[in-house]
Scaffold this motif. Structure first.
Motif, PDB file in Angstrom:
ATOM      1  N   ALA A 283     -53.823  99.517  45.088  1.00  0.00           N
ATOM      2  CA  ALA A 283     -53.239 100.800  45.470  1.00  0.00           C
ATOM      3  C   ALA A 283     -51.801 100.550  45.901  1.00  0.00           C
ATOM      4  N   VAL A 284     -50.926 101.503  45.615  1.00  0.00           N
ATOM      5  CA  VAL A 284     -49.521 101.396  46.003  1.00  0.00           C
ATOM      6  C   VAL A 284     -49.171 102.585  46.886  1.00  0.00           C
ATOM      7  N   LEU A 285     -48.591 102.305  48.041  1.00  0.00           N
ATOM      8  CA  LEU A 285     -48.165 103.341  48.973  1.00  0.00           C
ATOM      9  C   LEU A 285     -46.725 103.740  48.676  1.00  0.00           C
ATOM     10  N   ILE A 286     -46.488 105.048  48.498  1.00  0.00           N
ATOM     11  CA  ILE A 286     -45.150 105.562  48.197  1.00  0.00           C
ATOM     12  C   ILE A 286     -44.848 106.754  49.112  1.00  0.00           C
ATOM     13  N   ASP A 287     -43.548 107.059  49.250  1.00  0.00           N
ATOM     14  CA  ASP A 287     -43.143 108.261  49.986  1.00  0.00           C
ATOM     15  C   ASP A 287     -41.791 108.732  49.485  1.00  0.00           C
ATOM     16  N   ASP A 288     -41.223 109.737  50.162  1.00  0.00           N
ATOM     17  CA  ASP A 288     -39.961 110.299  49.690  1.00  0.00           C
ATOM     18  C   ASP A 288     -38.775 109.384  49.932  1.00  0.00           C
ATOM     19  N   GLN A 289     -38.995 108.249  50.587  1.00  0.00           N
ATOM     20  CA  GLN A 289     -37.950 107.254  50.748  1.00  0.00           C
ATOM     21  C   GLN A 289     -38.212 106.008  49.899  1.00  0.00           C
ATOM     22  N   SER A 290     -39.131 106.135  48.955  1.00  0.00           N
ATOM     23  CA  SER A 290     -39.300 105.115  47.913  1.00  0.00           C
ATOM     24  C   SER A 290     -38.303 105.467  46.814  1.00  0.00           C
ATOM     25  N   ILE A 291     -37.293 104.621  46.628  1.00  0.00           N
ATOM     26  CA  ILE A 291     -36.166 104.980  45.767  1.00  0.00           C
ATOM     27  C   ILE A 291     -35.931 103.892  44.728  1.00  0.00           C
ATOM     28  N   SER A 292     -35.488 104.312  43.544  1.00  0.00           N
ATOM     29  CA  SER A 292     -34.994 103.387  42.526  1.00  0.00           C
ATOM     30  C   SER A 292     -36.069 102.385  42.103  1.00  0.00           C
ATOM     31  N   ALA A 293     -35.815 101.091  42.319  1.00  0.00           N
ATOM     32  CA  ALA A 293     -36.769 100.068  41.895  1.00  0.00           C
ATOM     33  C   ALA A 293     -38.143 100.276  42.505  1.00  0.00           C
ATOM     34  N   ALA A 294     -38.200 100.830  43.709  1.00  0.00           N
ATOM     35  CA  ALA A 294     -39.495 101.086  44.345  1.00  0.00           C
ATOM     36  C   ALA A 294     -40.283 102.128  43.562  1.00  0.00           C
ATOM     37  N   GLU A 295     -39.591 103.142  43.037  1.00  0.00           N
ATOM     38  CA  GLU A 295     -40.257 104.163  42.237  1.00  0.00           C
ATOM     39  C   GLU A 295     -40.754 103.597  40.918  1.00  0.00           C
ATOM     40  N   PHE A 296     -39.910 102.827  40.255  1.00  0.00           N
ATOM     41  CA  PHE A 296     -40.288 102.275  38.956  1.00  0.00           C
ATOM     42  C   PHE A 296     -41.368 101.207  39.082  1.00  0.00           C
ATOM     43  N   PHE A 297     -41.391 100.529  40.197  1.00  0.00           N
ATOM     44  CA  PHE A 297     -42.469  99.592  40.489  1.00  0.00           C
ATOM     45  C   PHE A 297     -43.804 100.335  40.492  1.00  0.00           C
ATOM     46  N   ALA A 298     -43.852 101.428  41.241  1.00  0.00           N
ATOM     47  CA  ALA A 298     -45.079 102.220  41.321  1.00  0.00           C
ATOM     48  C   ALA A 298     -45.396 102.884  39.986  1.00  0.00           C
ATOM     49  N   ALA A 299     -44.372 103.389  39.302  1.00  0.00           N
ATOM     50  CA  ALA A 299     -44.583 104.084  38.032  1.00  0.00           C
ATOM     51  C   ALA A 299     -45.181 103.162  36.979  1.00  0.00           C
ATOM     52  N   ALA A 300     -44.694 101.924  36.914  1.00  0.00           N
ATOM     53  CA  ALA A 300     -45.215 100.980  35.918  1.00  0.00           C
ATOM     54  C   ALA A 300     -46.697 100.712  36.152  1.00  0.00           C
ATOM     55  N   LEU A 301     -47.071 100.497  37.401  1.00  0.00           N
ATOM     56  CA  LEU A 301     -48.478 100.242  37.711  1.00  0.00           C
ATOM     57  C   LEU A 301     -49.334 101.473  37.421  1.00  0.00           C
ATOM     58  N   GLN A 302     -48.784 102.647  37.647  1.00  0.00           N
ATOM     59  CA  GLN A 302     -49.508 103.883  37.362  1.00  0.00           C
ATOM     60  C   GLN A 302     -49.694 104.074  35.861  1.00  0.00           C
ATOM     61  N   GLU A 303     -48.632 103.865  35.090  1.00  0.00           N
ATOM     62  CA  GLU A 303     -48.710 104.105  33.651  1.00  0.00           C
ATOM     63  C   GLU A 303     -49.632 103.118  32.937  1.00  0.00           C
ATOM     64  N   GLN A 380     -54.727 103.658  55.625  1.00  0.00           N
ATOM     65  CA  GLN A 380     -56.186 103.749  55.723  1.00  0.00           C
ATOM     66  C   GLN A 380     -56.787 104.355  54.460  1.00  0.00           C
ATOM     67  N   ARG A 381     -56.117 105.373  53.927  1.00  0.00           N
ATOM     68  CA  ARG A 381     -56.617 106.012  52.708  1.00  0.00           C
ATOM     69  C   ARG A 381     -56.535 105.044  51.526  1.00  0.00           C
ATOM     70  N   ALA A 382     -55.440 104.300  51.436  1.00  0.00           N
ATOM     71  CA  ALA A 382     -55.282 103.343  50.342  1.00  0.00           C
ATOM     72  C   ALA A 382     -56.341 102.247  50.408  1.00  0.00           C
ATOM     73  N   VAL A 383     -56.626 101.755  51.603  1.00  0.00           N
ATOM     74  CA  VAL A 383     -57.667 100.738  51.774  1.00  0.00           C
ATOM     75  C   VAL A 383     -59.024 101.285  51.335  1.00  0.00           C
ATOM     76  N   SER A 384     -59.308 102.514  51.718  1.00  0.00           N
ATOM     77  CA  SER A 384     -60.567 103.142  51.333  1.00  0.00           C
ATOM     78  C   SER A 384     -60.692 103.245  49.815  1.00  0.00           C
ATOM     79  N   VAL A 385     -59.585 103.584  49.163  1.00  0.00           N
ATOM     80  CA  VAL A 385     -59.584 103.744  47.709  1.00  0.00           C
ATOM     81  C   VAL A 385     -59.891 102.421  47.007  1.00  0.00           C
ATOM     82  N   VAL A 386     -59.178 101.350  47.361  1.00  0.00           N
ATOM     83  CA  VAL A 386     -59.381 100.084  46.650  1.00  0.00           C
ATOM     84  C   VAL A 386     -60.748  99.485  46.943  1.00  0.00           C
TER      85      VAL A 386
END
Length: 391
Positions: A283-303, A380-386
């Protein structure tokens, strides 16, 4: 240049006390500019002539040039491009290289408080016994109460090998003044721990030079301890270098494209991963301050359907910057490439949405670095998910 300095240096620069600022991928190059746009040349020359002939005050040509540069870059209408004055460039460069000179802490600050959020390993602060959660009350005869947070933060910075006295208040309420010797330190960019149920947790603070090595060390340690699921945290991550991000993603993804960068002339640079991949729920934790490389990091794992994204919608940055050093030592950080996810999607102005939306309260957001595992509902939610995805 005091006003310009306040405009250019974001909170992230104050946050690290080792000259750290949030950044995108960097490459220092020399740039010699001729006038390519006659309208700009004509207007600036007219203003300069009028000032020379009519203005009754004194002028500081260096200050005027800096403000003109700020205006030029601002006029591009690109919020990711910026101008860096000469007296700030070295700090900016060191930040992108994952180092800095100071006492080796990161802080969160308001107008009247400075609180330590990260203490770098083997730093002067660590050796002096400073810990996460301590408050900085003053430094070098200045106090946060009387002189403000920015003044105290600036006073702590200085040349390597010089002494600095810092007054802190501990969580227990003890106030003490410590004298430390400023040093060049390596940023603490990735660290982690084993949570309950053999779930590993890795925090990635940014993607500056050296973070991939730090991440791999933590990943190997957790794997050796029997990790069976993994949560990666890129919240409040301002981005960094695509190369570092790609090296971190490589062991998490199957063989294929990680990111594509496209220049103005159409030339493309493609980063890719090999077939070696760890196989466990992520699971990857993201928020509105995840910017640039942080977004693409999460996007790649999602795709690649390799991770579940938990948190809130990201910012939406779709351009990569490169830093060009000018003849006077100042620099322009300029958007020169568009970048795209493995599936060819731009995130510009759209960002990515989490698979599972979980928000923090305003109070939790303000205390992000001090929530701890039990006080962080997104974690906590991310831990529950994985843990629910384990075989």
């Amino acid at each position: 240049m005091k006003k310009l300095r306040k405009i250019r240096v974001p909170l992230a620069a104050a946050v690290l006390l080792c000259f750290v600022s949030a950044g995108a991928s960097l490459g220092a190059e020399r740039l010699l500019c001729g006038w390519k746009t006659s309208a700009i040349e004509t207007k600036l020359r007219e203003i300069d002539r009028l000032v020379s002939e009519k203005y009754i005050g004194e002028t500081d040509s260096g200050s005027v040039a800096d403000y003109a540069a700020v205006g030029y870059v601002t006029g591009l209408g690109d919020k990711w491009s910026s101008y860096i004055p000469a007296d700030q460039y070295e700090a900016y460069r060191m930040s992108s290289e994952g180092t800095g000179c100071g006492i080796g802490v990161s802080v969160t600050s308001t107008a009247d408080t400075v609180r330590i959020s990260i203490v770098y390993d083997d730093s002067p602060a660590a050796q002096a016994g400073i810990v996460k959660g301590d408050y900085i009350l003053g430094a070098e005869g200045l106090t946060v109460e009387k002189d403000g947070a920015n003044a105290v933060i600036s006073a702590i910075r200085g040349e390597e090998g010089t002494d600095v006295s810092v007054t802190i208040r501990t969580a227990a309420g003890e106030t003490k003044t410590l004298t430390m010797k400023r040093a060049t330190v390596t940023q603490k960019m990735a660290w982690g721990e084993m949570l309950s149920g053999n779930t590993g947790y890795i925090r990635i603070e940014n993607f500056h030079t050296g973070v991939a090595k730090q991440f791999r060390n933590v990943l190997d340690t957790l794997t050796g301890e029997g990790m069976t699921s993994l949560v990666i945290d890129v919240r409040h991550n301002g981005g960094g270098k695509v190369k570092e991000m790609s090296e971190i993603l490589d062991p998490l993804l199957p063989e294929g494209t990680i990111m594509t960068l496209r220049e103005k002339d159409g030339h493309e640079t493609v980063y890719s991963s090999d077939a070696d991949m760890i196989d466990l729920p992520i699971a990857v934790l993201i928020d509105d301050q995840s910017i640039s490389a942080a977004e693409f990091f999460a996007a790649a794992l999602q795709e690649y359907e390799r991770a579940t994204l938990v948190g809130t919608h990201t910012t939406g940055k779709g351009r990569a910057q490169r830093t060009y050093v000018l003849s006077d030592g100042s620099a322009v950080n300029l958007s020169v490439e568009e970048y795209f996810t493995p599936k060819g999607k731009s995130l510009a102005d759209t960002g990515i949405a989490p698979d599972i939306e979980t928000a923090l309260t305003d109070e939790q957001t303000a205390n992000f670095y001090f929530l701890g595992t039990d006080g962080d509902p997104q974690l906590q939610r991310a831990v529950s998910v994985v843990q629910s995805l384990k075989n």
